[in-house]
Design a protein around this motif. Structure first.
Motif, PDB file in Angstrom:
ATOM      1  N   THR A 131       0.991  -1.069  -0.053  1.00  0.00           N
ATOM      2  CA  THR A 131       0.060   0.049  -0.011  1.00  0.00           C
ATOM      3  C   THR A 131       0.872   1.116   0.056  1.00  0.00           C
ATOM      4  O   THR A 131       2.076   1.030   0.245  1.00  0.00           O
ATOM      5  N   ALA A 132       0.331   2.239  -0.153  1.00  0.00           N
ATOM      6  CA  ALA A 132       0.839   3.583  -0.319  1.00  0.00           C
ATOM      7  C   ALA A 132       1.532   3.917   1.032  1.00  0.00           C
ATOM      8  O   ALA A 132       2.798   4.285   1.360  1.00  0.00           O
ATOM      9  N   ALA A 133       0.878   3.649   2.180  1.00  0.00           N
ATOM     10  CA  ALA A 133       1.381   3.587   3.674  1.00  0.00           C
ATOM     11  C   ALA A 133       2.559   2.703   3.780  1.00  0.00           C
ATOM     12  O   ALA A 133       3.695   3.119   4.560  1.00  0.00           O
ATOM     13  N   GLU A 134       2.585   1.476   3.377  1.00  0.00           N
ATOM     14  CA  GLU A 134       3.885   0.763   3.488  1.00  0.00           C
ATOM     15  C   GLU A 134       5.037   1.120   2.658  1.00  0.00           C
ATOM     16  O   GLU A 134       6.070   1.061   3.234  1.00  0.00           O
ATOM     17  N   ALA A 135       4.700   1.636   1.437  1.00  0.00           N
ATOM     18  CA  ALA A 135       5.794   1.997   0.871  1.00  0.00           C
ATOM     19  C   ALA A 135       6.413   3.456   1.439  1.00  0.00           C
ATOM     20  O   ALA A 135       7.696   3.615   1.332  1.00  0.00           O
ATOM     21  N   GLU A 136       5.622   4.218   2.207  1.00  0.00           N
ATOM     22  CA  GLU A 136       6.143   5.448   2.842  1.00  0.00           C
ATOM     23  C   GLU A 136       7.067   4.857   4.015  1.00  0.00           C
ATOM     24  O   GLU A 136       8.209   5.406   4.333  1.00  0.00           O
ATOM     25  N   LEU A 137       6.703   3.550   4.713  1.00  0.00           N
ATOM     26  CA  LEU A 137       7.527   3.261   5.754  1.00  0.00           C
ATOM     27  C   LEU A 137       8.825   2.368   5.152  1.00  0.00           C
ATOM     28  O   LEU A 137       9.783   2.751   5.845  1.00  0.00           O
ATOM     29  N   PRO A 177      12.231  -4.823   3.285  1.00  0.00           N
ATOM     30  CA  PRO A 177      11.567  -3.804   4.017  1.00  0.00           C
ATOM     31  C   PRO A 177       9.964  -3.817   3.695  1.00  0.00           C
ATOM     32  O   PRO A 177       9.279  -3.053   4.540  1.00  0.00           O
ATOM     33  N   PHE A 178       9.711  -4.347   2.821  1.00  0.00           N
ATOM     34  CA  PHE A 178       8.189  -4.717   2.418  1.00  0.00           C
ATOM     35  C   PHE A 178       7.689  -5.580   3.544  1.00  0.00           C
ATOM     36  O   PHE A 178       6.514  -5.380   3.672  1.00  0.00           O
TER      37      PHE A 178
END
Length: 155
Positions: free
Chosen positions: A70-76, A104-105
């Motif tokens: 998700t976008a939130a996961e990509a941000e982390l 990281p994912f």
């Protein structure tokens, strides 16, 4: 919920044959069915590259386990690599896995879902692996044995 890294999935499919460990697979598949075991698209890609012990067939039946970040996961993931020390993780994985890097994912998915990462990697002083990154971001991290113990599996 548990987010599986490539290493424990690979170990399960390589060493715990369905025909020899039917109870383990019955319990594992039940957790998958109940939505308590998940992973990421990047882990599926790593597993496909080194396909082992019926993984491809299992994955076809369990595609939902391997979600797109998700976008939130990509941000982390971005925040993980803002930590200069953890950038070494990218370079190491590029060399080892031909550019594939699910680490990281997996961590980001666990963080966003308040889940536990399951990996075979070991935390090392000054390391850049999954357990080190998890500790830095206060994400719980289990070994495959820790996972089996938490589920109270005995065979």
């Amino acid at each position: 919920m548990y987010v599986f890294d490539t290493s424990p999935l690979s170990e399960l499919f390589r060493s715990y044959y369905r025909g020899r460990f039917p109870t383990l697979w019955k319990l594992f598949d039940k957790l998958v069915q109940d939505g308590l075991i998940t992973s990421t698209r990047e882990v599926a890609r790593e597993m496909e590259k080194y396909s082992r012990g019926g993984f491809e067939e299992w994955m076809k039946l369990n595609k939902d386990v391997f979600s797109t970040p998700t976008a939130a996961e990509a941000e982390l993931v971005r925040k993980i690599y803002e930590v200069e020390h953890f950038r070494q993780n990218i370079e190491r994985k590029k060399i080892q896995n031909g550019g594939l890097n699910a680490d990281p994912f997996v961590i980001a998915k666990a963080a966003m879902n308040d889940s536990i990462v399951v990996t075979l990697e070991i935390e090392r002083p000054g390391g850049v692996g999954i357990p080190n990154i998890c500790r830095h971001f206060k994400i719980e991290c289990f070994s495959l044995e820790d996972f089996m113990e938490a589920e109270d599996w005995k065979f």
